[in-house]
Design an enzyme around this catalytic site. Structure first.
Site, PDB file in Angstrom:
ATOM      1  N   ARG A  90      56.887  60.630  36.798  1.00  0.00           N
ATOM      2  CA  ARG A  90      55.994  59.764  37.763  1.00  0.00           C
ATOM      3  C   ARG A  90      56.416  58.381  37.587  1.00  0.00           C
ATOM      4  NH1 ARG A  90      50.978  60.983  34.249  1.00  0.00           N
ATOM      5  NH2 ARG A  90      52.781  60.823  32.860  1.00  0.00           N
ATOM      6  N   GLU A  91      56.617  57.735  38.861  1.00  0.00           N
ATOM      7  CA  GLU A  91      56.742  56.212  38.761  1.00  0.00           C
ATOM      8  C   GLU A  91      55.732  55.495  38.233  1.00  0.00           C
ATOM      9  OE1 GLU A  91      57.868  54.965  42.768  1.00  0.00           O
ATOM     10  OE2 GLU A  91      59.120  56.750  43.298  1.00  0.00           O
ATOM     11  N   ASP A 127      76.522  54.581  42.241  1.00  0.00           N
ATOM     12  CA  ASP A 127      75.755  54.714  43.725  1.00  0.00           C
ATOM     13  C   ASP A 127      76.737  54.068  44.528  1.00  0.00           C
ATOM     14  OD1 ASP A 127      72.319  54.232  43.861  1.00  0.00           O
ATOM     15  OD2 ASP A 127      73.654  53.802  45.606  1.00  0.00           O
ATOM     16  N   LYS A 154      56.448  64.331  51.369  1.00  0.00           N
ATOM     17  CA  LYS A 154      57.475  65.177  51.558  1.00  0.00           C
ATOM     18  C   LYS A 154      57.585  66.604  51.135  1.00  0.00           C
ATOM     19  CE  LYS A 154      61.404  63.547  48.879  1.00  0.00           C
ATOM     20  NZ  LYS A 154      61.533  64.725  47.928  1.00  0.00           N
ATOM     21  N   ASN A 196      54.556  70.215  42.661  1.00  0.00           N
ATOM     22  CA  ASN A 196      54.100  69.151  43.335  1.00  0.00           C
ATOM     23  C   ASN A 196      53.093  69.221  44.312  1.00  0.00           C
ATOM     24  OD1 ASN A 196      55.537  67.223  42.165  1.00  0.00           O
ATOM     25  ND2 ASN A 196      56.753  66.548  43.660  1.00  0.00           N
ATOM     26  N   VAL A 209      64.652  57.869  40.234  1.00  0.00           N
ATOM     27  CA  VAL A 209      64.963  58.916  39.338  1.00  0.00           C
ATOM     28  C   VAL A 209      66.339  58.691  38.567  1.00  0.00           C
ATOM     29  CG1 VAL A 209      65.487  61.343  39.127  1.00  0.00           C
ATOM     30  CG2 VAL A 209      63.598  60.466  40.711  1.00  0.00           C
ATOM     31  N   CYS A 212      57.335  61.674  46.829  1.00  0.00           N
ATOM     32  CA  CYS A 212      57.529  63.145  46.629  1.00  0.00           C
ATOM     33  C   CYS A 212      56.293  63.971  47.160  1.00  0.00           C
ATOM     34  CB  CYS A 212      57.429  63.230  44.970  1.00  0.00           C
ATOM     35  SG  CYS A 212      59.042  63.046  44.149  1.00  0.00           S
ATOM     36  N   PHE A 219      60.439  65.771  36.988  1.00  0.00           N
ATOM     37  CA  PHE A 219      58.818  65.724  36.769  1.00  0.00           C
ATOM     38  C   PHE A 219      58.429  64.378  36.405  1.00  0.00           C
ATOM     39  CE2 PHE A 219      60.126  70.235  36.011  1.00  0.00           C
ATOM     40  CZ  PHE A 219      59.570  70.560  37.294  1.00  0.00           C
ATOM     41  N   ALA A 260      39.463  61.041  43.367  1.00  0.00           N
ATOM     42  CA  ALA A 260      39.439  60.912  44.796  1.00  0.00           C
ATOM     43  C   ALA A 260      39.553  59.422  45.166  1.00  0.00           C
ATOM     44  CB  ALA A 260      37.918  61.349  45.253  1.00  0.00           C
TER      45      ALA A 260
HETATM   46  C1  UDX Z   1      64.369  60.979  43.819  1.00  0.00           C
HETATM   47  C2  UDX Z   1      64.953  62.419  44.217  1.00  0.00           C
HETATM   48  O1  UDX Z   1      66.470  62.228  44.157  1.00  0.00           O
HETATM   49  C3  UDX Z   1      64.164  62.929  45.426  1.00  0.00           C
HETATM   50  O2  UDX Z   1      64.938  64.237  45.517  1.00  0.00           O
HETATM   51  C4  UDX Z   1      63.036  63.280  44.883  1.00  0.00           C
HETATM   52  O3  UDX Z   1      62.134  63.816  45.543  1.00  0.00           O
HETATM   53  C5  UDX Z   1      62.352  61.834  44.539  1.00  0.00           C
HETATM   54  O4  UDX Z   1      62.947  60.913  43.801  1.00  0.00           O
HETATM   55  P1  UDX Z   1      64.827  58.627  44.120  1.00  0.00           P
HETATM   56  O5  UDX Z   1      65.326  58.152  43.138  1.00  0.00           O
HETATM   57  O6  UDX Z   1      63.208  58.214  44.343  1.00  0.00           O
HETATM   58  O7  UDX Z   1      64.766  60.103  44.890  1.00  0.00           O
HETATM   59  O8  UDX Z   1      65.473  57.964  45.763  1.00  0.00           O
HETATM   60  P2  UDX Z   1      66.218  56.433  45.793  1.00  0.00           P
HETATM   61  O9  UDX Z   1      65.243  55.576  45.069  1.00  0.00           O
HETATM   62  O10 UDX Z   1      66.157  56.446  47.271  1.00  0.00           O
HETATM   63  O11 UDX Z   1      67.394  56.460  45.194  1.00  0.00           O
HETATM   64  C6  UDX Z   1      68.565  57.199  45.649  1.00  0.00           C
HETATM   65  C7  UDX Z   1      69.688  56.681  45.589  1.00  0.00           C
HETATM   66  O12 UDX Z   1      70.899  57.367  45.599  1.00  0.00           O
HETATM   67  C8  UDX Z   1      69.864  55.304  46.223  1.00  0.00           C
HETATM   68  O13 UDX Z   1      70.157  54.089  45.320  1.00  0.00           O
HETATM   69  C9  UDX Z   1      71.131  55.631  46.965  1.00  0.00           C
HETATM   70  O14 UDX Z   1      72.049  54.385  47.348  1.00  0.00           O
HETATM   71  C10 UDX Z   1      72.089  56.622  46.359  1.00  0.00           C
HETATM   72  N1  UDX Z   1      72.894  57.366  46.949  1.00  0.00           N
HETATM   73  C11 UDX Z   1      72.562  57.947  48.218  1.00  0.00           C
HETATM   74  C12 UDX Z   1      74.072  57.621  46.578  1.00  0.00           C
HETATM   75  O15 UDX Z   1      74.596  57.093  45.714  1.00  0.00           O
HETATM   76  N2  UDX Z   1      75.057  58.291  47.381  1.00  0.00           N
HETATM   77  C13 UDX Z   1      74.523  58.913  48.565  1.00  0.00           C
HETATM   78  O16 UDX Z   1      75.397  59.733  48.969  1.00  0.00           O
HETATM   79  C14 UDX Z   1      73.399  58.739  48.904  1.00  0.00           C
HETATM   80  C1  UDX Z   2      54.823  62.882  41.310  1.00  0.00           C
HETATM   81  C2  UDX Z   2      54.836  63.836  40.386  1.00  0.00           C
HETATM   82  O1  UDX Z   2      53.569  63.583  39.705  1.00  0.00           O
HETATM   83  C3  UDX Z   2      56.202  63.825  39.449  1.00  0.00           C
HETATM   84  O2  UDX Z   2      56.161  64.906  38.646  1.00  0.00           O
HETATM   85  C4  UDX Z   2      57.445  63.859  40.244  1.00  0.00           C
HETATM   86  O3  UDX Z   2      57.489  65.133  40.856  1.00  0.00           O
HETATM   87  C5  UDX Z   2      57.579  62.974  41.268  1.00  0.00           C
HETATM   88  O4  UDX Z   2      56.447  62.946  42.182  1.00  0.00           O
HETATM   89  P1  UDX Z   2      54.617  60.089  41.472  1.00  0.00           P
HETATM   90  O5  UDX Z   2      54.727  60.414  43.182  1.00  0.00           O
HETATM   91  O6  UDX Z   2      55.461  59.174  41.044  1.00  0.00           O
HETATM   92  O7  UDX Z   2      54.888  61.350  40.811  1.00  0.00           O
HETATM   93  O8  UDX Z   2      53.075  59.688  41.118  1.00  0.00           O
HETATM   94  P2  UDX Z   2      51.751  60.537  40.900  1.00  0.00           P
HETATM   95  O9  UDX Z   2      51.291  60.015  39.790  1.00  0.00           O
HETATM   96  O10 UDX Z   2      52.144  61.882  40.706  1.00  0.00           O
HETATM   97  O11 UDX Z   2      50.812  59.972  42.220  1.00  0.00           O
HETATM   98  C6  UDX Z   2      51.291  60.443  43.485  1.00  0.00           C
HETATM   99  C7  UDX Z   2      50.136  59.920  44.443  1.00  0.00           C
HETATM  100  O12 UDX Z   2      48.902  60.692  44.332  1.00  0.00           O
HETATM  101  C8  UDX Z   2      49.926  58.605  44.186  1.00  0.00           C
HETATM  102  O13 UDX Z   2      49.538  58.005  45.544  1.00  0.00           O
HETATM  103  C9  UDX Z   2      48.465  58.406  43.449  1.00  0.00           C
HETATM  104  O14 UDX Z   2      47.756  57.391  43.959  1.00  0.00           O
HETATM  105  C10 UDX Z   2      47.980  59.739  44.151  1.00  0.00           C
HETATM  106  N1  UDX Z   2      46.914  60.383  43.038  1.00  0.00           N
HETATM  107  C11 UDX Z   2      47.207  60.752  42.000  1.00  0.00           C
HETATM  108  C12 UDX Z   2      45.462  60.486  43.673  1.00  0.00           C
HETATM  109  O15 UDX Z   2      45.187  60.185  44.574  1.00  0.00           O
HETATM  110  N2  UDX Z   2      44.636  60.945  42.720  1.00  0.00           N
HETATM  111  C13 UDX Z   2      44.808  61.700  41.697  1.00  0.00           C
HETATM  112  O16 UDX Z   2      44.073  62.005  40.960  1.00  0.00           O
HETATM  113  C14 UDX Z   2      46.334  61.477  41.138  1.00  0.00           C
END
Ligand code: UDX
Ligand code: UDX
Length: 441
Positions: free
Chosen positions: A155-156, A31, A264, A209, A12, A261, A153, A253
């Site tokens: 999506r990866e 970071d 959790k 979510n 993110v 996301c 919001f 399906a």
């Molecule tokens: C994000 C959101 O922040 C999370 O709440 C959401 O639900 C999912 O996506 P994401 O970017 O996927 O998290 O997390 P991650 O890829 O683990 O990156 C977090 C980064 O924060 C890491 O690079 C970590 O080293 C860094 N970090 C962590 C800091 O810089 N400071 C800290 O104190 C802890």
């Molecule tokens: C999600 C949210 O969509 C995004 O808005 C943000 O809050 C981060 O979390 P992400 O987890 O990156 O994004 O991917 P997403 O495309 O939402 O898919 C989540 C999971 O659901 C994946 O494992 C995907 O394969 C699954 N999925 C998705 C299904 O099984 N069926 C579907 O129809 C759509």
């Protein structure tokens, strides 16, 4: 041009940094992981996200994006600070806020001018107020600040497109002046902006979510019923999706949802509700169905290969929780591999980008360099991730390479009729009916 600091360069944070820089702002991304920052300074991305490398490179070259491990340096000129650290599941599914706390404390310790602190991380309802309390308590001297919730919001796999074309921007703060300034930052994105209070904004993220996860578990339940009654869930989803009240998205399906996301966030929302003495039975069902879908892979393999899977070789196509990412967090593949190994099977696997991350989690499996190597001498193939490159494999070659032509399609990417015609014993999810596809008019 605004000065922005972003805390956390994960999936993110790095996308947020790169995109705000691309919109013409000056962004310093921080970071605490020195290796990540060192890599970024040398032009190496710590994560896989399509298109991100180019945007990072362009903005670093233009002097709009830089990286640091020093809070002092990041905050020095910043007007806005985005918190984008991870919020993993802790005990009982309650969100673990230690990283948010660390970030808030570190910001407070170095701030020497007014700041707008924006929470992008998904945090339990009430965390914005808690962050404000931490900052107030940790500040060496009293400096005004505002906390605004602005949930992500993204999506990866399509995070850049999602950032630049959001359906909406949600802002939560009782400080309307601060919310307005954050709204201005988002104006170039031309999306509706909803301004509300902190807690409501935090809840919008969880509710969104949880709703999407519910849609997936709903269609998975329908799939299981389709299978029993002889209907095809893919066509059911098409037929449902044309109804504007339902919509066509998130009705695929299969083995269920994974990622950083949905799993959790649904758990955390359930936990928040239970803490208040409520009984979130729908959320519980969503989680149960999702767990059951993964078990279904094993059930289908047993159905095709016999109860005893020991000594069998099972090939997995795809390991990441979804295509176009290297993210393995809560990937269905992890549960499936564990169950297969526990049942005495050998596992071979291939994923176009997630094998390095997978190797840190999945031990005692063989990683292959392409899908055909996985197929070779496998008793069955399981499609776990719907990467495009699996959609047009040379299936006749696959069949020849396999010990037995058995495919369990966890993402319904193949046509059951064609697979049967090619001599495969094929099981999708919810593909009870082998008729022709319905056409839209
Ligand atoms: C994000 C959101 O922040 C999370 O709440 C959401 O639900 C999912 O996506 P994401 O970017 O996927 O998290 O997390 P991650 O890829 O683990 O990156 C977090 C980064 O924060 C890491 O690079 C970590 O080293 C860094 N970090 C962590 C800091 O810089 N400071 C800290 O104190 C802890
Ligand atoms: C999600 C949210 O969509 C995004 O808005 C943000 O809050 C981060 O979390 P992400 O987890 O990156 O994004 O991917 P997403 O495309 O939402 O898919 C989540 C999971 O659901 C994946 O494992 C995907 O394969 C699954 N999925 C998705 C299904 O099984 N069926 C579907 O129809 C759509």
């Amino acid at each position: 041009m605004k000065n922005i600091a972003v805390i956390g360069v994960g999936y993110v944070g790095l996308v947020t940094s790169a995109c705000f820089a691309d919109l013409g702002n000056r962004v310093v991304a921080l970071d605490i992981n020195e290796e990540r920052i060192e890599k970024l300074k040398n032009g190496i991305l710590p994560i896989y996200e399509p298109g991100l490398g180019e945007v990072v490179e362009r903005n670093v070259a233009a002097g709009r994006l830089s990286f640091t491990t020093s809070y002092k340096e990041a905050i020095k000129d910043a007007e806005f600070v985005f918190i984008c650290v991870g919020t993993p599941s802790g005990v009982d599914g309650e969100a673990d806020l230690q990283y948010v706390r660390q970030a808030a404390e570190s910001i407070a310790e170095v701030m020497d001018h007014e700041l707008i602190i924006i929470n992008k991380s998904t945090v339990p309802v009430g965390t914005g107020d808690w962050v404000a309390d931490i900052i107030r308590a940790k500040q060496p001297e009293e400096i005004p600040f505002a906390v605004v919730s602005c949930p992500e919001f993204l999506r990866e796999g399509s995070a850049l497109v999602d950032f630049m074309n959001p359906d909406r921007t949600v802002l939560g703060s009782l400080n309307l002046e601060a919310a307005d300034k954050v709204a201005q930052l988002h104006l170039p994105l031309r999306a509706p902006i909803i301004v509300t209070d902190l807690r409501t904004a935090e809840m919008i993220k969880y509710a969104s979510n949880a709703f999407l996860a519910t849609k997936i578990s709903f269609i998975n339940e329908i799939a299981n019923i389709c299978e029993a009654l002889g209907a095809d869930v893919k066509e059911v989803a098409v037929g449902m999706g044309y109804d504007k009240r339902i919509g066509p998205h998130f009705l695929e399906a299969g083995v269920g949802y994974g990622g950083s996301c949905f799993p959790k966030d649904v758990l955390a929302l359930k936990h928040m509700a239970m803490k208040e003495g409520l009984h979130p039975q729908l959320l519980e069902a969503v989680i149960d169905i999702n767990n059951y879908q993964r078990q279904q892979v094993i059930n289908k393999l047993r159905d095709l290969l016999g109860e005893d899977l020991s000594g069998r070789t099972i090939g997995l196509l795809g390991l990441a929780f979804k295509p176009n990412t290297d993210d393995m967090r809560e990937a269905p593949s992890i549960t499936i591999v564990k169950a297969l190994l526990e049942n005495g099977a050998s596992v071979k696997a291939y994923d176009p980008v997630a094998m390095e991350n997978a190797g840190r989690i999945l031990k005692n499996i063989t990683f292959c360099s392409n899908p055909y190597e996985v197929a070779e001498d496998s008793d069955a193939l399981v499609i776990v991730t719907d990467w495009n490159e699996f959609k047009h494999l040379d299936m006749l070659r696959v069949r020849e390479l396999m010990r037995q032509p058995i495919v369990v399609d966890g993402r319904n990417i193949y046509d059951p009729n064609l697979m049967q015609e090619m001599g495969f014993a094929y099981r999708g999810f919810g593909r009870g009916y082998n008729g022709t596809r319905i056409e839209s008019c």
